[in-house]
Scaffold this motif. Structure first.
Motif: not given
Lengths: 613, 613
Positions: B482, B480, B505-507
């Protein structure tokens, strides 16, 4: 390393809560704020006589009337300033007064003159303090400038970066020590004079032609003497730093200070004349006086030493005055923002450093010659006096409180008198250095405005449009993200960087800039064997520069870019473990990073790879 | 701005192709390479007499035998070096010889001594050149050091950064001018001597006790005189710079140079004795000689002027010798890589700058006193002589070509003789400065090794494991990403940055560090109204520092991180349009960027927002 040194020098950081603790009781405030005004008796009277006798002793006798004129002026100014303190508990003195009552331009004039005044206070006080100690120890003459700078940076700047409270404790004794010493000196001198023990002959008879030159000389002497009054405003600029009730304490302090100053100034000037002293090189007149009255013993050294201390402390006054003013200016957007921020120790660290640097430039420019520095001095001071007083008159008229007429009258008199003094100083000292101030003030004002303009422009450009609010930003078109990875070869740094690149985009281009054919070929082959699933583009750079080809490549990409698209330069960088290892590598990474951030509208990402040994 | 200045000073960049053009014909190479050796007659003979007469004139007569010894040494050394050139067309002189034949350690000793030797050549030649012009114009005495540094940086460094070919054209005339002038001077002097027109009395009679001190003094005089031979090796280090046939041209040049040097050295020393000259302050003996023979007219100034020029040109020899050697060392990994890279003008720019700085330090350390500098000199030179010769002997034994015994013998003699000289210099000049060299050489070697070690470690750490090849890298687990966005408020810079964050990113977490309660509250409210769809975390920083809270936050994230995960710090930064605007903003962005890149294992992204005005 740097951090520990900093801690050692200025102490551990203080939390916001302890801000309130940084308040001063009257007896301490007097020591801190009055030192500027009081210490100026060390050079003020001398300046009068120096100017009068510059062209022979004929005008010596005019010392008395000039001194009296200055004492009258002192009364007027201090009374007026007591009212300034009342009207502006917020501090900031003439700047905030003018801002409230006379508008931006005048306020900036005040700010500019205060800026020059404070920096000169530091320069003059330090150099004059060094004079005091050099008078006692002539061996130190060659180290004058060195001593000045040592005191400036090594002592004052550090103590103030530590925070004013500590400085006040450090600095209380010299002020009272000086007051005590001078009052004793004056008393002893007056006693000896009355007892008729005449150390010197009475002044030579006064025969001179009353002409324009004479008048000019007298006025100039007066102008120089006015340097004794610099610092009277200090208190009203620092009302906020008093213990509550701030205003009452501030006014009280103002009057106590004026009283002591008057006594010392009058006494010293009288004794100079009584003993018919004359200015000498490397030997201040105060030192001559102490020598004449007390003889060459410990009490003489006590006077010289306390004089030096209070003068250095006077320089410190500016540190309590200018940084807060700068922070006001910064908050209003006329000076860089960070001047408004409190540092580790809750003081305006940046302002303190700035002040030290400018003062150092003055000292270096004049090799710490007090006389020359004083020629620049006082103009700024009285300019801000005038502005403050005028501002007050308007203030009272607007308020129209009980007995406002009297208040207005008092400040009116103050304004007119100080205005006249400004003209006298400007005219008589113009060629002697005042011109420099006359040039600097408009320049500073222009700078203030330019800075203000910049911040305005920026605010506009940064403001979010209304439609962005309420989640509007989220509805912006999501474009593509073109990732360019400049590679220097095939290695783990690159591997690591590409792994990241895959996470943030599907459009990745690796770019190799070859400075010669064979290396380019090698890298291409190695890349194929590696086969990381990313296209490698090789550019040949005949001039052996890496930057240009990358920039060209990026520019080509930018032409194809749609709104909402981003271009990301992903820079593989390895970070060495020891600092000196960094010297062993060319700083291409750093160089690319800096260039693209400053000059190109692309996102710059550094994927650091930390070496373990 | 900087760029244009650079262009102006060192000219437009050259493409790789023009590298081949940078080759020198014999007559030019002689001017460039021999200037060092030839110019040393300006101080060599003087040093002999200076040492001999240091304790009175008694030993003056030993000048002759010492001079002869040095001439013999010159013949031996130059013959041996002609062979070095043949055996090592690659250049690099004793370093590459030793590397091939004597192993790493010896090679590094050679490299270290050459480094010291070259830098001292620059220091000695420049200060001695300044002596020459000061002798003619005593008014310049106080500006000695200033002149030295001006010539070093303003003249030599720039000309060499421009490239050697141009320098050669600039520099041919002084060498031939000097040779011509000195030969005329010697001829005239010898003629006057034979014609019996004696300018001075013959030397005082030689009565002295033959004891240890005498011997020591004589040997030391010899050691100092050896400084006349520095530079003989220059040619063999620069074989690559000759026009083909390189080796033949190099050898020819060596012999021509040796011949001229011998003539001048012998002649000048003879005349010094004939006229019984003695060293003086601020007046070189060569200047005295020219004055005695030619009288005070234009021809005297011609000698002084050409002497100055060739000495400055001699300093230039080091610029042709050291940078290439450094590039060899760099390529072998003993010096920073970038010393091996050719700059804009195809010269080793970094090496040139390094040399200039070190030489400047020597000059400053000794206030440009030639005598003191020479005490350090010659040891390094003869050390590398010895190593080169020894290396050659082994080289010939290995090759065993036709008549290798003779060649080996020649170099053998060279090796032994120079080795003896090394011992003499080390012993007699130790307390006079040679100790410094004795300390510096091991230090340099240690540095070489440390650097080499570092590059090795790095290579290991950067090497891709085998499994990465063949697309192995692609199979790494995709983790992922962050994203942390430190924000200073709500504005278009932040909006722009979040837009990018959504792309990568989605975070995403926005982080605001508040230095006081109210600002924190304001930002939180404004953020809610804005509602960009990204969570805002607010941290309160009582000590008003921004960095620490962000670092803490990031560290927390790192603990939760899985292998393959990345943490990205996305820094919103606006770039001002004018450079001075940058002074108006605190450099938090830059600060965060630098800190995280150097100290943290996270990706640092800067999303620049360029202000339009």
């Amino acid at each position: 390393m740097f951090r520990t040194l900093k801690r050692l020098l200025i102490g551990a950081p203080l939390p916001n809560q302890s801000l309130v603790r940084e308040k001063l009781p009257v007896w301490k405030a007097l020591a801190i704020f009055s030192s500027d005004a009081l210490s100026s008796v060390a050079y003020g009277p001398e300046q009068i006589i120096a100017v009068l006798t510059a062209a022979g002793a004929a005008l010596y006798g005019f010392t008395a009337p000039i001194a009296i004129a200055i004492l009258v002026l002192l009364v007027i100014v201090s009374i007026s300033y007591a009212q300034v303190a009342r009207a502006n508990p917020g501090g900031g003195g003439s700047y905030s007064v003018a801002k409230k009552n006379l508008g931006e331009t005048v306020a900036l004039v005040a700010a500019a003159s205060l800026f020059i005044d404070y920096t000169l206070t530091v320069a003059v006080s330090i150099s004059s303090g060094t004079d005091a100690i050099i008078s006692a120890f002539p061996l130190l003459v060659p180290y004058r400038t060195a001593i000045d700078l040592g005191v400036l940076f090594g002592l004052l700047m550090l103590i103030n970066l530590r925070g004013v409270r500590e400085s006040s404790t450090v600095f209380v004794f010299p002020t009272y020590g000086f007051i005590f010493g001078i009052l004793i000196l004056v008393a002893a001198g007056v006693y000896q004079a009355l007892a008729g023990r005449e150390a010197f002959l009475p002044p030579a008879s006064m025969k001179f032609a009353w002409d324009g030159f004479t008048l000019f000389a007298i006025l100039r002497a007066f102008a120089s003497g006015c340097s004794s009054m610099t610092g009277v405003e200090a208190i009203s600029n620092g009302v906020t730093m008093f213990q509550p009730p701030e205003v009452e304490n501030a006014r009280k302090t103002t009057f106590i200070m004026a009283l002591i100053l008057g006594l010392m100034f009058g006494g010293i000037t009288f004794l100079y004349m009584r003993y018919h002293l004359l200015p000498q090189a490397n030997q201040t007149m105060l030192s001559q006086l102490a020598f004449a009255i007390l003889g060459h013993n410990w009490s003489y050294y006590y006077i010289q030493f306390t004089t030096m201390l209070i003068l250095y402390l006077a320089a410190n006054t500016a540190y309590n005055g200018l940084p807060p003013l700068l922070s006001l200016l910064a908050r209003d957007g006329y000076m860089p923002r960070y001047l408004a921020a409190r540092g580790d120790r809750l003081v305006f660290s940046n302002g303190i450093v700035l002040l030290s640097i400018v003062a150092a430039m003055f000292i270096l420019a004049y090799y710490g010659n007090t006389g020359h520095l004083i020629s620049l001095y006082a103009l700024g001071v009285f300019l801000s006096f005038t502005i403050a007083q005028t501002g007050m008159v308007i203030h009272w008229r607007r308020e129209r409180g009980t007995g406002w007429q009297i208040r207005a009258l008092i400040n009116g008199i103050g304004a007119v008198t100080t205005a006249i003094v400004v003209i006298i100083i400007a005219v008589t000292k113009f060629i002697y250095g005042a011109w420099l101030v006359a040039v600097a003030i408009p320049l500073l004002i222009a700078m203030f405005r330019k800075i203000y303009r910049h911040y305005q422009d920026m605010r506009e450009q940064l403001r979010l449009p209304r439609e962005s609010y309420g989640g509007g930003s989220r509805r912006h078109p999501a474009g593509r993200n073109l990732v360019v990875v400049p590679v220097a070869g095939v290695n783990r740094v690159v591997e690591n960087t590409l792994a990241y690149a895959r996470l943030i985009s599907s459009e990745i281009i690796a770019l190799y800039v070859g400075v010669d054919e064979e290396s380019s070929r090698e890298v291409r082959e190695k890349w194929q064997r590696w086969d990381p699933g990313v296209e490698l583009i090789v550019r040949y750079s005949p001039y052996r520069t890496i930057l240009e080809p990358i920039v060209d490549f990026v520019n080509q990409l930018r032409e194809k870019r749609q709104p909402g698209d981003f271009i990301t330069i992903l820079i593989p960088e390895f970070e060495t473990r020891r600092w000196w290892h960094r010297l062993l590598h060319n700083q291409t990474g750093w160089f690319l990073r800096t260039y693209f951030i400053f000059h190109q509208d692309v996102v710059v990402s550094v994927v650091p790879f930390h070496l373990q040994k």
